[in-house]
Design an enzyme around this catalytic site. Structure first.
Site, PDB file in Angstrom:
ATOM      1  N   CYS A 142      36.689  43.030  38.910  1.00 52.46           N
ATOM      2  CA  CYS A 142      36.673  43.159  40.369  1.00 52.46           C
ATOM      3  C   CYS A 142      37.416  44.422  40.832  1.00 52.46           C
ATOM      4  CB  CYS A 142      37.201  41.892  41.029  1.00 52.46           C
ATOM      5  SG  CYS A 142      36.729  41.780  42.771  1.00 52.46           S
ATOM      6  N   HIS A 233      33.576  37.743  39.341  1.00 52.82           N
ATOM      7  CA  HIS A 233      34.669  36.913  38.820  1.00 52.82           C
ATOM      8  C   HIS A 233      34.119  35.770  37.976  1.00 52.82           C
ATOM      9  CE1 HIS A 233      38.219  38.549  40.894  1.00 52.82           C
ATOM     10  NE2 HIS A 233      37.465  38.703  41.964  1.00 52.82           N
ATOM     11  N   GLU A 235      35.482  34.571  35.579  1.00 54.62           N
ATOM     12  CA  GLU A 235      36.627  33.759  35.142  1.00 54.62           C
ATOM     13  C   GLU A 235      37.009  32.684  36.164  1.00 54.62           C
ATOM     14  OE1 GLU A 235      38.650  36.678  37.854  1.00 54.62           O
ATOM     15  OE2 GLU A 235      36.906  36.677  36.527  1.00 54.62           O
TER      16      GLU A 235
END
EC number: 2.3.1.31
Length: 305
Positions: A142, A233, A235
């Site tokens: 990001c 993202h 994650e």
């Protein structure tokens, strides 16, 4: 992949409750193999949450990993206690003479600021320079990706009309690329940002591996295969976007409801996690094909990327 982290790191108990193999320091010292050395440069305010998200994804492979956590020294986090930071995190001065098989640089909630106005920008740039010679492969996430593209390649960020927030469909552009091995024809990734990079600005040895009609280039890699830039993202946990939305509501920021996230667009409904398998694939592929398979056994032989 057993991950070796401090016995008392809060993420350890969370991961163990999810049946993820976490190796304690004593057991790791008695393993007769060289573990991968991975550095996580965590710029997010919620340190424990971000640590846990990334460590969860690094655990999905059979190679042992030793983890170092890195924090900024020129800016002190206001959301994490100093005792916690001093106990679990290292500063750049403490690790700058060390070599790593891989490095992960997280996002940061500073994207609306000019890069040069970020309080730790000078330190961040020093660490980016250092990563070229001291990390065999680096994954940027990001804001970390946008900032690294700007610093290394001069690629500007562009403000969006409104924040991108939600779960978006992406397509791989190179199905047989090792980083995308096992990816479906369409996969989903969370995004949460006010800025973007334009595909037309990407130049030099950069290659777009996956993109979205709504969010633009999503996974970018250098031709030398040692730098990865992920604008979203993968994650994120299931509830991360929901928590961000509620936080911004409480601040009176009038946030848009994250797209393609809440069932029937109802913020009171429980969202589904549609990106779990591809998050695991991306991190596992990176660790296997661009860290484990490529890095020299002798870390001192790592040179400039």
């Amino acid at each position: 992949m057993p991950i070796n982290i401090p016995d008392d790191l809060p993420a350890a108990s969370i991961l163990e409750s999810e049946k993820i193999f976490v190796m304690n320091e004593n057991r790791a010292r008695h393993q007769d193999i060289r573990p991968l050395e991975i550095l996580i440069f965590n710029l997010m305010p919620s340190k424990v949450e971000t640590e846990t998200q990334i460590l969860r994804l690094l655990s999905n492979s059979p190679i042992q990993i030793d983890i170092d956590l890195l924090r900024t020294e020129t800016y002190i986090s206001k959301h994490t206690s100093q005792d916690y930071l001093q106990h679990f995190y290292k500063t750049f001065n403490e690790i700058k003479n060390k070599k790593y098989d891989g490095m992960i640089i997280t996002g940061a909630p500073v994207e609306n600021m000019p890069y040069e106005s970020v309080k730790y920008w000078k330190e961040f740039c020093e660490i980016l320079d250092w990563s070229l010679t001291n990390s065999f492969s680096t994954m940027h996430i990001c804001w970390g990706a946008l900032a690294a593209l700007y610093y290394h390649y001069g690629i500007p960020k562009h403000p969006l009309d409104e924040k991108i927030s939600g779960i978006y469909a992406h397509v791989p552009l190179e199905y047989y690329h090792p980083l995308l091995r096992g990816f479906d024809d369409v996969f989903y990734m969370p995004h949460s940002r006010y800025m973007t990079v334009k595909e037309s600005d990407l130049k030099g040895d950069l290659k777009v591996l996956a993109r979205s009609e709504e969010t633009g280039p999503a996974i970018i890699m250098s031709d030398k295969l040692r730098q990865v830039f992920v604008t979203g993202h993968l994650e994120y946990d299931t509830m991360t976007l929901a928590n961000e939305y509620k936080r911004d509501l409480e601040k009176g920021l009038h946030p848009v409801i994250p797209e393609n996230y809440f069932p029937d667009n109802d913020p009171n409904a429980a969202p589904k996690k549609l990106w779990r398998s591809h998050a695991s694939l991306l991190f596992s592929n990176w660790l296997n094909y661009y860290v484990y398979q490529q890095t020299p056994y002798d870390l001192l032989k790592i040179g400039r990327s």
